[in-house]
Design a protein around this motif. Structure first.
Motif, short mmCIF file in Angstrom:
data_model
loop_
_atom_site.label_atom_id
_atom_site.label_comp_id
_atom_site.label_asym_id
_atom_site.label_seq_id
_atom_site.Cartn_x
_atom_site.Cartn_y
_atom_site.Cartn_z
N ILE A 82 6.42 -10.61 -2.81
CA ILE A 82 6.67 -9.25 -2.34
C ILE A 82 8.04 -8.75 -2.81
N VAL A 83 9.05 -9.59 -2.69
CA VAL A 83 10.39 -9.20 -3.12
C VAL A 83 10.39 -8.88 -4.62
N GLY A 84 9.70 -9.72 -5.40
CA GLY A 84 9.63 -9.47 -6.84
C GLY A 84 9.01 -8.12 -7.16
N LEU A 85 7.93 -7.78 -6.46
CA LEU A 85 7.29 -6.48 -6.67
C LEU A 85 8.21 -5.34 -6.25
N GLU A 86 8.93 -5.53 -5.15
CA GLU A 86 9.85 -4.49 -4.68
C GLU A 86 10.96 -4.22 -5.69
N LEU A 87 11.36 -5.25 -6.41
CA LEU A 87 12.45 -5.11 -7.38
C LEU A 87 11.98 -4.59 -8.73
N ARG A 131 -7.72 0.96 -0.56
CA ARG A 131 -6.71 0.01 -1.03
C ARG A 131 -7.22 -0.79 -2.23
N ASP A 132 -8.50 -1.16 -2.23
CA ASP A 132 -9.04 -1.93 -3.36
C ASP A 132 -9.00 -1.11 -4.64
N THR A 133 -9.36 0.16 -4.55
CA THR A 133 -9.33 1.03 -5.73
C THR A 133 -7.91 1.10 -6.29
N ILE A 134 -6.94 1.24 -5.40
CA ILE A 134 -5.54 1.31 -5.83
C ILE A 134 -5.10 0.00 -6.45
N PHE A 135 -5.43 -1.11 -5.79
CA PHE A 135 -4.97 -2.42 -6.27
C PHE A 135 -5.52 -2.73 -7.66
N SER A 156 -4.12 -8.26 -2.82
CA SER A 156 -3.04 -8.47 -1.87
C SER A 156 -2.71 -7.14 -1.20
N GLU A 157 -2.90 -7.07 0.13
CA GLU A 157 -2.59 -5.85 0.86
C GLU A 157 -1.10 -5.54 0.80
N ARG A 158 -0.27 -6.56 0.90
CA ARG A 158 1.17 -6.34 0.88
C ARG A 158 1.61 -5.79 -0.48
N ALA A 159 0.96 -6.22 -1.56
CA ALA A 159 1.33 -5.70 -2.87
C ALA A 159 1.08 -4.19 -2.94
#
Length: 245
Positions: free
Chosen positions: A91-96, A185-189, A200-203
């Motif tokens: 999660i941190v990696g994606l945030e950065l 959410r699945d379409t977005i992911f 991943s919901e958090r992603a």
């Protein structure tokens, strides 16, 4: 798609660097390796790779710090190499600003699938014209202009231009292509991460938060990206287009 593509592998484990170098080389990539942040920065002054594989646990500056360093000047795709069960690292990696992550240990085939999926998302920005001829030159909404060729976002009020990461660009492009439509959410992911990625919901939460922050759409009263409880998200804007004609 692989021809003439270069990958920078940043990992302090010599065995992993050698294994990835050999495997990716056999797949047609040009591979450069670095054992730490100092070596990575040195390689980046020579040439920018088409993709970076960046381990989190490095001596000296860690992968998070190096990801931030790269994102100050470049939107080059970054895949973070994380510990097998450490979701917080992911999660941190994606945030950065990382585009994807893969947990160790991983199979070479799994890694190759992630790399190919990410490079497919990047491909439209490799020339001055979009690969998809149906894309307009730019999307206009609110006080923003998204340039589909340069993959950049301009604030038309301040004239400031922002280079976007590939996943953020893909998310905004999805919303602009389907405004005022509820997207689950699945379409977005899958539109932003590819079918080969592990859902991943958090992603999705992280990516939506990052885009909202870029658009200044923060706080309780979101104007542009609205949450539709139990269904998904809706991009609430009038969207117009710029074409070459």
């Amino acid at each position: 798609m692989v021809a003439d593509k270069s990958v920078l592998v940043v990992d302090d484990d010599q065995e992993i660097r050698e294994l990835l170098g050999e495997y990716l080389g056999k797949q047609g990539f040009r591979v450069v390796t670095a054992e730490d942040g100092v070596a990575m920065k040195r390689e980046l002054t020579i040439s920018e790779p088409d993709l970076i594989l960046l381990d989190i646990m490095l001596p000296g500056e860690d992968g998070f710090t190096l990801c931030q360093h790269v994102r100050k000047t470049s939107a080059v795709p970054i895949i973070m190499l994380t510990a097998v069960s450490d979701e917080m690292d992911q999660i941190v990696g994606l945030e950065l600003g990382a585009d994807d992550y893969i947990a160790k240990p991983f199979s070479p085939r799994q890694l190759m699938a992630r790399i190919k999926a990410l490079l497919r998302r990047v491909q439209p920005t490799e020339s001055n014209q979009p690969v998809n001829p149906s894309l307009p030159k730019a999307f206009l909404f609110d006080h923003w202009r998204l340039d589909t060729a340069a993959q950049s976002l301009q604030d038309t009020q301040t004239q400031r231009t922002y280079e976007m990461t590939n996943s953020d660009y893909a998310l905004l492009l999805l919303f602009l292509s389907r405004p005022n439509e509820v997207l689950d959410r699945d379409t977005i992911f899958f539109a932003t991460r590819g079918r080969d990625a592990q859902p991943s919901e958090r992603a999705v939460d992280v990516q939506l938060s990052r885009l909202r922050q870029r658009l200044g759409d923060k706080g309780r009263q979101q104007r542009l990206i609205k949450t539709v409880r139990g269904n998904g998200y809706l991009f609430n804007a009038d969207v117009t287009y710029e074409t070459d004609n």
